[in-house]
Design a protein around this motif. Structure first.
Motif, PDB file in Angstrom:
ATOM      1  N   TYR A 113       0.824  -1.135   0.070  1.00 34.55           N
ATOM      2  CA  TYR A 113      -0.033   0.266   0.078  1.00 34.55           C
ATOM      3  C   TYR A 113       0.946   1.267   0.085  1.00 34.55           C
ATOM      4  N   TYR A 128      -5.192  -1.475  -5.264  1.00 31.78           N
ATOM      5  CA  TYR A 128      -5.540  -0.811  -4.219  1.00 31.78           C
ATOM      6  C   TYR A 128      -6.100   0.439  -4.448  1.00 31.78           C
ATOM      7  N   CYS A 142      -5.958  -2.098   4.815  1.00 30.28           N
ATOM      8  CA  CYS A 142      -5.793  -1.371   3.641  1.00 30.28           C
ATOM      9  C   CYS A 142      -6.972  -2.055   2.735  1.00 30.28           C
ATOM     10  N   ILE A 195      -8.429  -3.088  -1.338  1.00 27.09           N
ATOM     11  CA  ILE A 195      -8.157  -3.101  -2.732  1.00 27.09           C
ATOM     12  C   ILE A 195      -9.554  -3.392  -3.526  1.00 27.09           C
ATOM     13  N   SER A 202      -2.329  -1.089  -8.508  1.00 24.27           N
ATOM     14  CA  SER A 202      -3.222   0.016  -7.791  1.00 24.27           C
ATOM     15  C   SER A 202      -3.745   1.110  -8.965  1.00 24.27           C
TER      16      SER A 202
END
Ligand code: MMA
Ligand code: CA
Length: 235
Positions: free
Chosen positions: A128, A165, A203, A205, A226
């Protein structure tokens, strides 16, 4: 007071000489006229005043021009920096908010425009924080999602085989925060069913499951692709 009285006297005594200066009148109160100053004095004073006015206007104009030019060059320089250094090439288009025939909203080459933002898909998997660093280095941040339309726009261009992400994380106690500090909207969240489910997964996704596209909380050190987002550049 005393000088006012002297002036009144001089004016009364020398009517024809009223345009001569006070000091001269005071210095030569009687007899000697001041022939050199009387007649050429009037046009000379008018001329001088006009010249002074003209000079003043010219100076004001020059100062204004220099200031304006400095500001304008600074603006051009800023735009050049954005264009040349941050992003080598821009794709610009006219949109509804543009004045006629003016180029308005731009996204860097390889970025996708949507509404007022540009989006870039990073395909190298990274944690991340590395993913967010990569976005920052391009003047962007990990994508934030505030509407169904934005979610639909991005999922149409993502590969359903991978996870990406987005800029949502939990700094602690399951408090979700967007990376750009915009508020986390309870009415625009797209968690997969059963998610978020892990206290150690801080985090987020976006990926595709049988039920469709949605969000999943994951551990922040997992390496994923990401999506970066930045505001459109207006030229
Ligand atoms: C499962 C599910 C998720 C979790 C990941 C971690 C594949 O999905 O339990 O909620 O985040 O595993 O890898
Ligand atoms: Ca999870």
């Amino acid at each position: 007071m005393a000088s006012e009285i002297t002036y009144a006297e001089v004016k009364f005594k020398n009517e024809s000489n009223s345009s001569s200066t006070y000091s001269e009148s005071a210095a030569a109160p009687k007899g000697k006229p001041t022939p050199h100053l009387s007649k050429p004095g009037r046009p000379s004073l008018l001329f001088t005043s006009l010249m002074a006015l003209f000079l003043l206007l010219t100076i004001s104009f020059l100062v204004a021009f220099i200031l304006y030019y400095q500001k304008y060059s600074q603006l051009l320089e800023e735009k050049k920096v954005i264009k040349d250094l941050t992003h080598k090439e821009l794709n610009c288009k006219k949109d509804n908010s543009c004045p006629q025939n003016k180029v308005c909203s731009c996204c860097p080459k390889d970025w996708k425009p949507f509404s007022s933002h540009c989006y870039f898909i990073t395909i190298d998997p990274a944690s991340y924080s590395k993913s967010e660093e990569k976005c920052s280095s391009m003047g962007a941040h990990l994508m934030v999602i505030h509407s169904q339309e934005e979610q639909d726009f991005i999922t149409k261009i993502l590969d359903p085989k991978f996870a990406y992400y987005i800029g949502l994380l939990d700094p602690g106690r399951r408090q979700w925060r967007w990376v750009d500090q915009t508020p986390y909207n309870e009415n625009a969240k797209f968690w997969h069913s059963g998610e978020p489910n892990g206290n150690d997964e801080q985090c987020v996704i976006i990926n595709h499951r049988n039920s469709g596209w949605g969000w999943n909380d994951v551990r922040c050190n997992v390496e994923q692709k990401s999506v970066c987002q930045m505001k459109k550049i207006y030229l």
